[in-house]
Design a protein around this motif. Structure first.
Motif, PDB file in Angstrom:
ATOM      1  N   ILE A 505      37.439  29.188  37.303  1.00 25.06           N
ATOM      2  CA  ILE A 505      36.462  30.129  37.850  1.00 25.06           C
ATOM      3  C   ILE A 505      37.244  31.412  38.127  1.00 25.06           C
ATOM      4  O   ILE A 505      38.214  31.400  38.890  1.00 25.06           O
ATOM      5  CB  ILE A 505      35.846  29.610  39.161  1.00 25.06           C
ATOM      6  N   THR A 507      37.406  35.604  39.044  1.00 27.44           N
ATOM      7  CA  THR A 507      36.784  36.858  39.500  1.00 27.44           C
ATOM      8  C   THR A 507      37.605  38.005  38.930  1.00 27.44           C
ATOM      9  O   THR A 507      38.821  38.057  39.127  1.00 27.44           O
ATOM     10  CB  THR A 507      36.773  36.940  41.033  1.00 27.44           C
ATOM     11  N   SER A 524      32.834  43.972  40.327  1.00 26.93           N
ATOM     12  CA  SER A 524      33.475  42.662  40.269  1.00 26.93           C
ATOM     13  C   SER A 524      32.497  41.619  39.749  1.00 26.93           C
ATOM     14  O   SER A 524      31.312  41.665  40.077  1.00 26.93           O
ATOM     15  CB  SER A 524      33.953  42.238  41.656  1.00 26.93           C
ATOM     16  N   THR A 525      32.994  40.711  38.958  1.00 22.20           N
ATOM     17  CA  THR A 525      32.159  39.638  38.409  1.00 22.20           C
ATOM     18  C   THR A 525      32.942  38.334  38.489  1.00 22.20           C
ATOM     19  O   THR A 525      34.149  38.315  38.244  1.00 22.20           O
ATOM     20  CB  THR A 525      31.801  39.925  36.937  1.00 22.20           C
ATOM     21  N   THR A 526      32.242  37.280  38.823  1.00 22.34           N
ATOM     22  CA  THR A 526      32.857  35.955  38.831  1.00 22.34           C
ATOM     23  C   THR A 526      32.230  35.117  37.722  1.00 22.34           C
ATOM     24  O   THR A 526      31.004  35.063  37.604  1.00 22.34           O
ATOM     25  CB  THR A 526      32.653  35.277  40.192  1.00 22.34           C
ATOM     26  N   LEU A 699      38.027  40.291  46.463  1.00 26.71           N
ATOM     27  CA  LEU A 699      36.978  40.011  45.489  1.00 26.71           C
ATOM     28  C   LEU A 699      36.234  41.264  45.068  1.00 26.71           C
ATOM     29  O   LEU A 699      35.906  41.448  43.908  1.00 26.71           O
ATOM     30  CB  LEU A 699      35.969  39.011  46.085  1.00 26.71           C
TER      31      LEU A 699
END
Lengths: 969, 563
Positions: A505, A507, A524-526, A699
């Protein structure tokens, strides 16, 4: 048998008994009579309310008389207030159990209060925007106070209105309930059975004595009085219900780190120049300024679906005349704004309503829809020409055509179009046509150029688009940083991972580029790597795979191509006045920098100077204490810093909503601008020995553009607002005085230099004085050694202590005013001499015995070299110099120069030149090849200057360095 | 009725009675004898490992000059302000007291006296030059004729950063003070005179300038200084005997030679001042005129003062509420507000006045104000130094109601420049700590932005506190005793590197020795115990003989009676 001692009751005892009995009787009578009177007529302080009239909707609840039956707060669907302080409303959200606010903007339109923070902050709680009641100490929402008030609307007196209309009107006037005076509050309710109920409350004047109001419900023939502050907040204006917050509070999981670890802080000092109606000569709008105009605007709509109430059926969305601001500096790289910029820059401030200025902003957003093939033909039919866009301006003179203007470049038209015979539009379309566009046949362009404004046209032409030849636009998706990597454990737990794997996973941060221009902010993208299987997702996966957390050289993951029509979209502004402009000067710019990547030369500072390299102050290190003070202030951390909460920046009172130009102007918010970023989701990436030595990752970031006024002497406060919350608040805290200082006065670190000796490669010293001169190069090598039992080892040994062992070799150009070092160097004929040898030889000369001197684990020479560095670190700038003094200083002879090379490259060589400009002041010029300018804003005292030379002289004569010695002999 | 104690008694009884009386008398006499010997003889045995109660040879040598002083009926007198038993009870005072007694027995021209100032407060009144002066029971007065110094008992000891005593430096202190009060050459206060300054001209005391400075002249004399003048441009360095340098309203700037700026060895006039200040005993008072129209520009002097923390305004301070009326009606005779913060420098100077609600006012006539030029805070480290700092401290602020005005186009002070509590007078203290002895040394630079400060009528007017405040300030700044100790050498006594007698046990806290007990209405001693090792040793030594005697007696008795 019990014997009773009988005594005769004396006269005295009898008197006492009688007196006591009378008193007891009187007390009992008083209590009983008081209770009876109270029950019958009410107490004087709380007069008995009238009997309720259920037939008109009144009710009784808990001993109180109510204008209508009480109900639960949860039954309220909305409240609409129209008071002397403006209109606003609050409606219950459909999905969530909260109320959202609506307010009337400056144009009289109702707007939903939905500040940017709601969308920017994950899982934002809208109720955080509610102001709380502070006066009562109950700490409840003011909104709750209002809800409770209207669900149990009490009254104390009922005044009957006359049936005679004239008398009735007089009564209404007397109580402030006439149409012009009254304020209204509408309560929308859905009862438990789903019935929609509406209470229309008209509120009049305050009671003549004490708190309370006259009010009326549902046009009843009665006026009520209430003795409470029931409507205080409702009538106080919409602002009263909004929390006076400017910067968000921190997240509990982040431990108040956010402000300290700011990812960006920028500050500008602004100057506002406004139209002076009393002056014959007006200021001219400056380039790169922020200009505020009074204008209306037109923008095309493309589909019927886009048509709303305010949109005219002619295919235009219009914005009525209002104040608008244009930030010309931000348009510098955006050519579509060129026409607007050229219209405004150099334009005198003033009124242009008699001949409004037209300025069209052109954008290339009309895309070609190719369908399945690679080619397609569009047939355009121009039905009217609206204006002619020339180099000198834009004109909409009736009867004029583009051919009339020698500098005509484009025309703005009304048109219809079809593709493959099918009509493309349902409402009239509008666009700008470039008269030099080769994709349109020349004959067609000539016809267009000859078409006159105000006359119906029917000019059809065809444009064929081919994917190979049509102008296109590339949009790149660029990944810049991997923030966090986790793997999912067997039990579903998140396990930190070193590198990105198939099931990680991740970010990451990314941004978009159009051509070579970055568009918008980083985001930001996870992602779950296991689910990135195809298309652009697969391309993103390929970029991320195998990488570690940290900043990346920006990588383009994928790019999309869009093809552009020859006709162009636009927005046209009709400017009636140019009211004022604001110029900005950047005062400072910095960000927190992780310990492991801090600049070697400014390495001790938590914050790195990020001013543009063209800004001369870029050379100076920042005063970390000043930076910390400011981020703590904006982050809402107490001065002691011993708290785990950053409460965010809050004011004492919200005074306005919406950052319109009028509001900005009224509260002086143009004075100072601050951009402040809070990182979110902070984690310690690697741990040093202290907070200052840790590395952190995060994050996401929240950026706040904050506008702060100068100190307002009259109000004794400043006003502040941020784009994220959109409210203007009053701030009493005097900590904002720092806004009044320049970079030199507040932000620049005052110590001359501060660099770890381990990072120094070379120090050069050049002395140019009459009686002290010479040129020296101190070449330093710092080796890691291990010490065990007093012995030095180059490899690790059991029980050994790691140590940074410094070796200093000194060379000279031979021209010197004389010292032991040069004497030994000359005698040996070598290119350099070890500093240790200088001290050993001096001692040997004194004692006649060969010496090997050391202090601690260092040679005496290296130890005193370090001591000398400490002396330099403890030299501080005494004061700053004016530009004139700096210029004068440069005319004097340089008397000393010291250079530090921190990694062996010229780019990382910092050179200090010293000029004695007068008796007590020695100007210090700092230069680094990596930046564009030399800076000479500060001076040190002659005392400090002489101390530097004295201690260098001591070093080169093998003598003890004496930091605390004022003057040497 | 007459009673004959011996009537009817046997001869044996009578004998026992006489013996009893004689025994009591004998015991009392013995007690007195031992006490006397303890105080004036050598009955005490110095059990301390540091030799705290022993006069060192060096001390005897350094003080040998006492017996060579002119015997004009003056002698060096050490006055303790408490009774001997109180002094002996206190660990800190006892050491000093016994040292003084040793010296009294060693030197003919030396005398020790004790005065209980709780019972007889006026006994030391002659050592209080002003109403601000205060003498405590824990003070020691060292005098010679009309010269004296008042020291606290604590000043004879060296403390560390945690307020723990770690060295007894009493011999050095005593010797340096005695040298100071007996010096033939008195420490001097110098008026700088080569820039048009105002000063007291001893050769022309009737001149207006001398009359203007007469009160300042008297004040300096009362503070134990000889008043001299100095042309700073004609000397290489500030004289050794200068304990206070006064620059009173210079009209022209200090001279420099720009042609020599690229010469390292060039010492300008301000560098002479600077060298004096960083020599650990500098004290300079500057009275500067804020109004440039009355003097030449002073960029050189101003740059020097800026370096030391003073940034002068050219705006004139007036106060509509807190002022003394003057003839011009300008309200520029501004009353300074007393700082009541007990931790402040100002309070240390005039705290007694600040504590009195109806205290007389201190007035600043025709003054500008001062800003602190230090960038970040009122304290800055000295350039390049590890353990030296400079502290800017306000001595007087105006009241909040004050305003400062600059001149308008017509030369009148009408343009509002600033308002609020404005600094009228301030001092920068240079504090250096000796890395070996942990002793602090201080230099002071005091500035007031007014030409009237010493000349002012307020200095000579007993209705105001100016004289008392300036006197206290001068006594604080002028390092008269350091002047003496320079001759002595800071580390010349007891130890070549430390100076003083380092304590083996440093557990003693350097808290005040005497505390006034309101119930007993007298000073009582905060008792400090001997070290545990010493206590055990002394106890064993004292108990040894009685215990042995008791045991032997017991054994003898048992053997005689039962064996």
């Amino acid at each position: 048998m019990i014997q009773v001692n009988k005594k005769k009751l004396t006269r005295k005892n009898l008197s006492i008994i009688i007196t006591a009995s009378v008193l007891a009787l009187l007390i009992a009578a008083y209590v009983i009579i008081s209770a009876v009177i109270s029950a019958m007529s009410g107490s004087p302080n709380n007069p008995k309310p009238p009997e309720v009239m259920e037939e008109i909707g009144e009710a009784v609840s808990g001993g109180s008389t109510l204008a209508y039956p009480s109900f639960k707060n949860s039954e309220i669907e909305g409240i609409v207030v129209d008071s002397h302080n403006g209109r606003f409303a609050m409606y219950r959200s459909d999905e969530e159990n909260y109320f959202f606010f609506c307010y009337e903007d400056a144009n009289g339109d109702m707007q939903i209060y939905y500040p940017d923070i709601v969308g920017a902050e994950n899982q934002f709680d809208y109720t955080d925007l509610y102001a709380t009641e502070s006066e009562t100490g109950l700490n409840i929402y003011k909104l709750t106070y209002l809800l409770t008030s209207v669900t149990t609307l009490t009254f104390d007196q009922r005044i009957e209105l006359s049936s005679d209309s004239e008398e009735r009107q007089k009564q209404l006037n007397r109580y402030g309930l006439s149409d012009g005076d009254k304020e209204t509050l509408v309560v929308l309710r859905t009862d438990g059975e789903g019935n929609k109920i509406k209470y229309n409350i008209e509120i009049g004047d305050n009671l003549l004595a004490g708190a309370g109001y006259y009010y009326r419900v549902d046009d009843r023939d009665y006026v009520y009085t209430c003795n409470t502050d029931t409507f205080k907040y409702a009538l106080g204006g919409f602002e009263a219900f909004l929390h006076s917050r400017v910067v968000a509070e921190g997240l509990a999981v982040d431990n108040a780190f956010e402000p300290y670890l700011t990812t960006d802080y920028k500050q500008w000092k602004n100057t506002l120049v406004s139209y002076d109606k009393d002056s014959e000569i007006q200021e001219l709008v400056k380039a790169n300024s922020k200009v505020t105009v009074t204008a209306s605007a037109l923008a095309p709509v493309y589909d019927e679906e886009d048509l709303e109430d305010k949109t005219e059926s002619n295919g235009y969305y219009s914005v009525k005349t209002s104040k608008m601001s244009f930030d010309l500096a931000s348009y510098e790289l955006l050519s579509r704004y060129d026409r607007l910029v050229s219209t405004l820059v150099g334009r005198p401030l003033g009124i242009y309503s008699s001949d409004p200025l037209l300025a069209t902003v052109i954008s290339d957003t009309l895309e070609v829809e190719f369908g399945e093939g690679d080619t397609v033909s569009y047939v355009y039919t121009v039905t009217a020409v609206e204006s002619i866009l020339c180099e000198s301006g834009e004109y909409d003179t009736q009867g004029a055509c583009a051919s009339d203007y020698s500098d005509a470049e484009m025309i703005r038209v009304t048109y219809n179009y079809s593709v493959g015979g099918a009509a493309g539009n349902t409402v009239p379309r509008h666009a700008v046509i470039d008269l030099s566009d080769g994709s349109i046949a020349e004959a067609d362009r000539e016809r267009l150029a000859a078409a006159k404004i105000g006359e119906a046209q029917n000019i059809s032409f065809t444009v064929s688009y081919d994917k190979n030849t049509t102008e296109s636009r590339n949009v790149k998706y660029v990944i810049s940083e991997i923030a966090l990597i986790y793997n999912v454990g067997e039990d579903g737990e998140m396990l930190p991972a070193e590198t990105v794997g198939e099931t990680s996973i991740v970010t990451y941060r990314h941004y978009f580029m159009v051509g070579d221009t970055v568009v918008g902010e980083q985001d930001s993208t996870t992602v779950d790597m296991s689910k990135l299987a195809e298309g652009n997702y697969l391309k993103i996966k390929n970029v991320l795979m195998g990488k570690s957390a940290g900043r990346l050289e920006p990588v383009t993951a994928f790019e999309d191509v869009t093809y552009l029509q020859s006709l162009m979209d636009f927005v046209t502004y009709k400017i009636e006045s140019v009211d004022y402009y604001v110029t900005s000067e950047m005062i400072t710019s910095f960000e927190f920098v992780n310990a492991s990547v801090r600049d070697s030369f400014y390495g001790e500072s938590l914050y790195i100077n990020t001013l543009p390299s063209a800004n001369s102050y870029r050379n100076y290190a920042l005063n970390s204490s000043a930076c910390e003070m400011v981020v703590r202030l904006l982050g809402g951390i107490n001065a002691d810093g011993n708290t785990n909460n950053s409460y965010g920046l809050m004011g004492t009172e919200t005074v306005a909503v919406g950052l319109t130009p009028d509001v900005m102007y009224k509260y002086g918010l143009y004075a100072n601008t601050v951009y402040f970023e809070l990182p979110r989701g902070i984690q310690v990436e690697s741990t040093g020995n202290s907070d200052d030595l840790d590395d952190y990752t995060y994050l996401d970031t929240l950026g706040f553009t904050i506008y702060i006024s100068d100190y307002n002497e009259e109000d004794g406060c400043r006003y502040a607002a941020s784009d994220m919350y959109g409210v203007v608040v009053k701030i009493v805290d005097k900590g904002f005085d720092y806004l009044d200082y320049s970079f030199v006065e507040f932000w620049a670190r005052r110590s001359l230099m501060m660099v770890d000796f381990k990072d120094i490669e070379e120090v050069t010293l050049d002395l140019y004085m009459d009686d002290v001169y010479g040129s020296y190069v101190f070449d330093t090598v710092c080796d890691t050694i291990w010490i065990s039992g007093g012995e030095h080892y180059s490899e690790p040994v059991d029980g050994g202590t790691e140590y940074d062992f410094l070796t200093v070799n000194v060379s000279s150009n031979g021209q010197s005013s004389g010292n032991k070092l040069v004497e030994y160097l000359t005698a040996s004929g070598a290119d350099y001499i070890n500093m240790a040898d200088v001290y050993n030889k001096v001692a040997e000369e004194k004692t006649g015995v060969e010496q090997w001197l050391s202090i601690g684990n260092d040679t005496m020479g290296a130890s005193y070299f370090k001591e000398l560095l400490f002396v330099l670190y403890n030299i501080h700038y005494t004061g700053s110099l004016t530009a004139e003094e700096q210029a004068e200083g440069k005319k004097t002879e340089k008397i000393m120069s010291i250079s530090f090379t921190v990694d062996g490259s010229a780019k990382d060589t910092y050179t200090y030149d010293f000029y004695r400009i007068d008796d007590r002041r020695v100007m210090v010029s700092l230069y680094n090849p990596g930046y564009e300018n030399e800076v000479s804003d500060f001076y040190i005292s002659t005392f400090a200057f002489k101390k530097i030379i004295s201690n260098f002289d001591r070093l080169m004569n093998g003598e003890q360095i004496l930091p605390d010695l004022g003057y040497d002999s | 009725m007459k009673v004959n104690l011996f009537k009817g008694k046997s001869a044996r009884t009578k004998t026992f009675a006489v013996i009893s009386v004689l025994s009591v008398v004998l015991l009392l006499g013995l007690n007195l004898l031992i006490t006397y010997l303890g105080l004036h003889g050598s009955a005490y045995v110095d059990l301390t490992p540091e030799g705290l109660y022993t006069l060192t040879d060096t001390m005897e040598r350094e003080c040998a000059f006492i017996d060579e002083l002119d015997n004009d009926e003056r002698c060096v007198t050490v006055t303790f302000c408490a009774d001997p038993d109180t002094l002996i009870e206190s660990t800190m005072a006892r050491v000093i007291y016994f040292m003084a007694l040793k010296m009294e027995s060693r030197f003919d021209n030396f005398e020790v006296e004790t005065v209980n100032i709780a019972y007889n407060p006026t006994a030391v009144a002659k050592y209080k030059p002003t109403s601000l002066s205060k003498i405590n029971a824990s003070d020691v007065i060292i005098s010679y004729g009309d010269r004296y110094r008042v020291l606290s008992i604590e000043s004879f000891w060296t403390v560390d950063a945690n307020d723990k005593l770690w060295s007894y430096n009493g011999e050095y202190k005593m010797a340096s003070i005695i040298k100071s009060v007996t010096a033939v050459d008195r420490p001097a206060a110098y008026f700088v005179i080569d820039h048009g300054e105002s000063y007291y001209d001893t050769e022309n005391p009737e001149s207006q300038m001398s009359l203007d400075n007469a009160y300042a002249y008297d004040l300096l004399g009362e503070c134990g200084m000889e008043v001299k003048t100095l042309k700073i441009s004609e000397i290489d360095k500030i004289p050794e005997d200068c304990v206070l340098l006064i620059i009173n309203n210079p009209k022209t700037d200090f001279t420099v030679d720009p042609d020599r700026f690229d010469e390292f060895g060039y010492v300008s006039d301000t560098e002479k001042l600077d060298r004096y200040m960083v020599s650990n005993q500098g004290a300079i008072m500057v009275m500067r005129d804020y109004d440039e129209s009355r003097r030449n520009p002073l960029p050189v002097l101003d740059a020097f003062l800026y370096e030391w923390g003073f940034d002068f305004s050219e705006a004139r301070v007036s106060d509509g509420d807190n002022y003394i009326a003057n003839e011009a009606g300008t309200r520029t005779d501004v009353i300074g507000e007393y700082n009541t913060d007990e931790n402040s420098y100002a309070y240390a100077i005039y705290g007694d006045l600040a504590a009195i609600p109806s205290a007389p006012s201190t007035v600043f006539s025709d003054a500008g104000y001062i800003n602190c030029s230090f960038s970040d805070s009122a304290t800055v480290p000295e350039d390049g130094a590890l353990s030296i700092s400079r502290h800017f401290a306000t001595l007087f602020n105006s009241y909040d109601s004050a305003e400062a005005h600059t001149k308008d186009g017509e030369g009148n002070y009408t343009e509002l420049w600033d308002k609020g509590a404005l600094t009228l007078a301030a001092t920068t203290t240079r504090r250096a700590i000796d890395s070996y002895t942990s002793e602090y040394s201080y230099s002071y630079l005091f500035c007031v932005n007014s030409p009237e400060f010493l000349r002012s009528e307020y200095l000579g007017n007993g209705s105001y506190a100016n004289y008392d405040v300036v006197c206290a300030l001068v006594q604080n700044m002028a390092r008269i005793d350091e002047y003496a100790s320079l001759e002595l050498g800071g580390t010349s006594l007891n130890s070549p590197s430390v100076g003083g007698k380092p304590l083996v046990d440093t557990a003693i806290s350097a808290t005040p020795s005497f505390v006034y007990n309101e119930n007993r209405e007298q000073y009582v001693v905060d008792k400090y115990g001997l070290t545990s090792g010493t206590v055990i040793g002394v106890t064993v030594a004292l108990m040894f003989v009685p215990v042995v005697a008791a045991v032997v007696g017991l054994v003898v008795c048992v053997r005689r009676k039962f064996l």
